[in-house]
Every structure is written in structure tokens, then in C-alpha cells.
Design a protein around this motif. Sequence first.
Motif, PDB file in Angstrom:
ATOM      1  N   VAL A 113      -1.393  10.638  -0.285  1.00 37.66           N
ATOM      2  CA  VAL A 113      -0.431  10.362  -1.368  1.00 37.66           C
ATOM      3  C   VAL A 113       0.029   8.915  -1.401  1.00 37.66           C
ATOM      4  CG1 VAL A 113       0.408  12.742  -1.336  1.00 37.66           C
ATOM      5  CG2 VAL A 113       1.620  11.005   0.003  1.00 37.66           C
ATOM      6  N   GLY A 114      -0.428   8.087  -0.443  1.00 33.96           N
ATOM      7  CA  GLY A 114       0.088   6.727  -0.322  1.00 33.96           C
ATOM      8  C   GLY A 114      -0.127   5.842  -1.524  1.00 33.96           C
ATOM      9  N   GLY A 115      -1.139   6.157  -2.345  1.00 36.66           N
ATOM     10  CA  GLY A 115      -1.448   5.308  -3.498  1.00 36.66           C
ATOM     11  C   GLY A 115      -0.947   5.843  -4.831  1.00 36.66           C
ATOM     12  N   ILE A 116      -0.045   6.830  -4.799  1.00 39.11           N
ATOM     13  CA  ILE A 116       0.416   7.436  -6.056  1.00 39.11           C
ATOM     14  C   ILE A 116       1.029   6.398  -6.989  1.00 39.11           C
ATOM     15  CG2 ILE A 116       2.135   8.991  -7.082  1.00 39.11           C
ATOM     16  CD1 ILE A 116       1.606  10.969  -4.888  1.00 39.11           C
ATOM     17  N   SER A 117       1.830   5.490  -6.456  1.00 35.82           N
ATOM     18  CA  SER A 117       2.484   4.503  -7.328  1.00 35.82           C
ATOM     19  C   SER A 117       1.459   3.641  -8.060  1.00 35.82           C
ATOM     20  CB  SER A 117       3.439   3.623  -6.520  1.00 35.82           C
ATOM     21  OG  SER A 117       2.742   2.892  -5.523  1.00 35.82           O
ATOM     22  N   GLU A 118       0.360   3.321  -7.401  1.00 34.22           N
ATOM     23  CA  GLU A 118      -0.698   2.521  -8.035  1.00 34.22           C
ATOM     24  C   GLU A 118      -1.383   3.316  -9.143  1.00 34.22           C
ATOM     25  OE1 GLU A 118      -2.551  -0.975  -8.702  1.00 34.22           O
ATOM     26  OE2 GLU A 118      -1.089  -0.668  -7.105  1.00 34.22           O
ATOM     27  N   LEU A 119      -1.607   4.599  -8.906  1.00 30.33           N
ATOM     28  CA  LEU A 119      -2.204   5.444  -9.937  1.00 30.33           C
ATOM     29  C   LEU A 119      -1.278   5.576 -11.141  1.00 30.33           C
ATOM     30  CD1 LEU A 119      -3.760   8.292  -7.748  1.00 30.33           C
ATOM     31  CD2 LEU A 119      -4.948   6.381  -8.820  1.00 30.33           C
ATOM     32  N   ARG A 120       0.010   5.750 -10.857  1.00 30.42           N
ATOM     33  CA  ARG A 120       0.979   5.880 -11.958  1.00 30.42           C
ATOM     34  C   ARG A 120       0.998   4.613 -12.810  1.00 30.42           C
ATOM     35  NH1 ARG A 120       4.832   9.732  -9.988  1.00 30.42           N
ATOM     36  NH2 ARG A 120       3.781  11.739 -10.289  1.00 30.42           N
ATOM     37  N   LYS A 121       0.932   3.451 -12.153  1.00 38.18           N
ATOM     38  CA  LYS A 121       0.913   2.186 -12.902  1.00 38.18           C
ATOM     39  C   LYS A 121      -0.297   2.118 -13.827  1.00 38.18           C
ATOM     40  CE  LYS A 121       1.404  -0.779  -9.488  1.00 38.18           C
ATOM     41  NZ  LYS A 121       1.487  -2.086  -8.789  1.00 38.18           N
ATOM     42  N   ALA A 122      -1.387   2.743 -13.393  1.00 37.78           N
ATOM     43  CA  ALA A 122      -2.624   2.740 -14.188  1.00 37.78           C
ATOM     44  C   ALA A 122      -2.643   3.877 -15.202  1.00 37.78           C
ATOM     45  CB  ALA A 122      -3.834   2.851 -13.261  1.00 37.78           C
ATOM     46  N   GLY A 123      -1.569   4.668 -15.275  1.00 39.61           N
ATOM     47  CA  GLY A 123      -1.499   5.749 -16.249  1.00 39.61           C
ATOM     48  C   GLY A 123      -2.248   6.993 -15.850  1.00 39.61           C
ATOM     49  N   VAL A 124      -2.501   7.159 -14.558  1.00 39.62           N
ATOM     50  CA  VAL A 124      -3.246   8.322 -14.069  1.00 39.62           C
ATOM     51  C   VAL A 124      -2.268   9.436 -13.718  1.00 39.62           C
ATOM     52  CG1 VAL A 124      -4.809   9.200 -12.285  1.00 39.62           C
ATOM     53  CG2 VAL A 124      -5.078   6.853 -13.160  1.00 39.62           C
ATOM     54  N   ARG A 125      -2.550  10.628 -14.179  1.00 42.03           N
ATOM     55  CA  ARG A 125      -1.736  11.794 -13.845  1.00 42.03           C
ATOM     56  C   ARG A 125      -2.076  12.265 -12.437  1.00 42.03           C
ATOM     57  NH1 ARG A 125      -1.654  17.699 -16.970  1.00 42.03           N
ATOM     58  NH2 ARG A 125       0.355  18.386 -16.108  1.00 42.03           N
ATOM     59  N   VAL A 126      -1.060  12.533 -11.624  1.00 39.27           N
ATOM     60  CA  VAL A 126      -1.261  12.973 -10.234  1.00 39.27           C
ATOM     61  C   VAL A 126      -0.614  14.339 -10.064  1.00 39.27           C
ATOM     62  CG1 VAL A 126      -1.005  12.376  -7.805  1.00 39.27           C
ATOM     63  CG2 VAL A 126      -1.135  10.548  -9.520  1.00 39.27           C
ATOM     64  N   ILE A 127      -1.387  15.313  -9.548  1.00 39.49           N
ATOM     65  CA  ILE A 127      -0.875  16.683  -9.421  1.00 39.49           C
ATOM     66  C   ILE A 127      -1.040  17.191  -7.988  1.00 39.49           C
ATOM     67  CG2 ILE A 127      -1.302  17.218 -11.853  1.00 39.49           C
ATOM     68  CD1 ILE A 127      -3.746  18.852 -10.951  1.00 39.49           C
ATOM     69  N   SER A 128      -0.232  18.201  -7.656  1.00 44.13           N
ATOM     70  CA  SER A 128      -0.274  18.816  -6.335  1.00 44.13           C
ATOM     71  C   SER A 128       0.398  20.174  -6.428  1.00 44.13           C
ATOM     72  CB  SER A 128       0.476  17.942  -5.321  1.00 44.13           C
ATOM     73  OG  SER A 128       1.877  18.047  -5.539  1.00 44.13           O
ATOM     74  N   THR A 129       0.552  20.823  -5.281  1.00 41.98           N
ATOM     75  CA  THR A 129       1.386  22.018  -5.212  1.00 41.98           C
ATOM     76  C   THR A 129       2.855  21.596  -5.213  1.00 41.98           C
ATOM     77  OG1 THR A 129       1.464  21.998  -2.795  1.00 41.98           O
ATOM     78  CG2 THR A 129      -0.357  23.199  -3.833  1.00 41.98           C
ATOM     79  N   TYR A 151       7.518   8.679  -0.785  1.00 42.88           N
ATOM     80  CA  TYR A 151       6.471   8.387  -1.769  1.00 42.88           C
ATOM     81  C   TYR A 151       6.865   8.956  -3.129  1.00 42.88           C
ATOM     82  CZ  TYR A 151       3.651   7.229   2.279  1.00 42.88           C
ATOM     83  OH  TYR A 151       3.188   6.657   3.435  1.00 42.88           O
ATOM     84  N   GLU A 152       6.248   8.427  -4.166  1.00 41.81           N
ATOM     85  CA  GLU A 152       6.454   9.026  -5.478  1.00 41.81           C
ATOM     86  C   GLU A 152       5.892  10.448  -5.455  1.00 41.81           C
ATOM     87  OE1 GLU A 152       5.412   6.948  -8.996  1.00 41.81           O
ATOM     88  OE2 GLU A 152       5.972   4.991  -8.192  1.00 41.81           O
ATOM     89  N   ALA A 153       6.585  11.342  -6.113  1.00 43.01           N
ATOM     90  CA  ALA A 153       6.158  12.741  -6.103  1.00 43.01           C
ATOM     91  C   ALA A 153       5.087  12.991  -7.153  1.00 43.01           C
ATOM     92  CB  ALA A 153       7.342  13.665  -6.359  1.00 43.01           C
ATOM     93  N   PRO A 154       4.002  13.651  -6.772  1.00 43.54           N
ATOM     94  CA  PRO A 154       3.061  14.142  -7.788  1.00 43.54           C
ATOM     95  C   PRO A 154       3.710  15.257  -8.586  1.00 43.54           C
ATOM     96  CG  PRO A 154       2.488  14.983  -5.634  1.00 43.54           C
ATOM     97  CD  PRO A 154       3.622  14.037  -5.414  1.00 43.54           C
ATOM     98  N   GLU A 155       3.075  15.642  -9.683  1.00 43.37           N
ATOM     99  CA  GLU A 155       3.560  16.796 -10.448  1.00 43.37           C
ATOM    100  C   GLU A 155       3.218  18.058  -9.655  1.00 43.37           C
ATOM    101  OE1 GLU A 155       2.528  16.937 -14.682  1.00 43.37           O
ATOM    102  OE2 GLU A 155       1.743  14.907 -14.433  1.00 43.37           O
ATOM    103  N   GLY A 156       4.227  18.778  -9.230  1.00 44.28           N
ATOM    104  CA  GLY A 156       4.010  19.967  -8.399  1.00 44.28           C
ATOM    105  C   GLY A 156       3.737  21.197  -9.236  1.00 44.28           C
TER     106      GLY A 156
END
Length: 249
Positions: free
Chosen positions: A107-123, A135-140
Motif C-alpha cells: 500500500v506504500g504507493g497509494i498516494s502516487e496512484l491517487r495523484k495519477a487518478g488511479v482507483r485503489v481498492i481493497s477489503t 497510509y492513504e486508505a484504499p476504497e474498502g
Amino acid sequence: MLILRALCFFLLFHGFVQAQSSPKPKLTVTPLNDRVYVHTTYGIYLNNAIPSNGLIIKTTDGIVLVDTGWDSDGNTDNTRQLLRWVADSLRQPVRLCIVTHAHEDRVGGISELRKAGVRVISTPLTAQKSLKLGYEAPEGILPADTTFTIGQEPIRCYFPGEGHTSDNIVVWLPRHQILHGGCFVKSVAAFGMGNVADANLNEWGNSVRRVMQQFGTARLVIPGHEEWSDTKALEHTLRLLEKHAASKR
């Protein structure tokens, strides 16, 4: 003789400093077939550079990542390299990233993905734990067992029970018979259990057996670290768990 000894000491010390200060290896990407790739980034664990594996899945509707690069302390260079590689090599947008548990190598790179407009999901549990770790929380939003399709590519996310962490999931690609085990699965090259600070060692073996029942036909099993193989990695994980338990008796 004194000068020679001094010179030898300088060369030895200089070499030691060079080795200690040498940078981590850069991102590598290894194709498994024309649609699925392993992305490998490096982090430092016990003063050693350790490889961390995730997936890049090429679909007709863009790229799906499984896990971010191994980033920590606000430095998201590994995930930045990963996004750059996808843009330069595959020339498709990254649509989604699935993270498999709440450790920095996932999950360490979530902030970089968010900056790029990438949706991040998890449980939901991974989302909660990510926040607690800073860390920034993914969409649970992921249930314990769910299959969805992106760009004609079915993807199954499965929670087998506690193991490496209380929230670890595996990701199954049925069209390719590829299982991303993440840190829940140990590489056949591993000699020990690695980081077990958040592990449930009593349940891990039972959870591995559930994965073997569900995905015993896997052609490739990708562990979180080191080299990948087939379902031998699952059997090896069970053996390591038994060995670890015996050492504690």
C-alpha cells in the motif's frame, strides 16, 4: 609496510561504505505471457534490499495493478517508476489497483496512484489498517470472495483466512491460471517465514489449505517476495510453517 596496511584499510573501508550506500535496484518487469507481467520493486528489510512482487494485467479496457511498488516514508519513487513503465511500454491507462494487505510493500504507493487518478481498492479491513499505519486508505469495497471483470478479464479476489496478516487476500486470474499469493505465500527460494510481526501462525496453515483447495490448478503462483513457481510454493509455505512451529517448541 605501514603505508601498505593503511592503503589496504582505506580500500576495504571505502568498499564497505560503497556497498552500504549503494542504491536499491530499480524496478524490473517480467512478462508471464502477453497479458500478465510481474512488477518487482525493492525495499530494505534488516539492512538488505528485498524484492517485492506485484502484477500488471493488460485488459482491453486498460491496466489493472495488483499491489503498489514497495514505498515507505513518503517516498513513492518505486510506484512512480511503475506508472512510467506502464505508460512507456504498454501505452494504456492504469484503471485500477488491488492491494492485498496493509503493509508498505503493498500500500506504500497509494498516494502516487491517487495523484495519477488511479482507483485503489481493497477489503474494508485493509482500508482500516492502512489508515492506522499512516497510509492513504484504499476504497474498502471488496467482499471476502468476489469475481469481477475488467476489459474481458475476470479477476477473483479471495480472503482465505488469516495468515501473514489478518487481512491478506490472494488474486486469481482464471483465464491464465495465475495466482498472486502476495506475502501470504512464501517463495520456494525462502528459507524462513520472514516478517511475522502481524501474522496468525496458528491459522496460516489452515488458510493455505483453503487456497490449495480453491486454486490447486494454478500454473503459476506469485509470492510476495523472491522467485515464483507453481503450487509447490503453497506446499513449501506449509513446510516452513511446520518448521517454524517446531523451532518454537
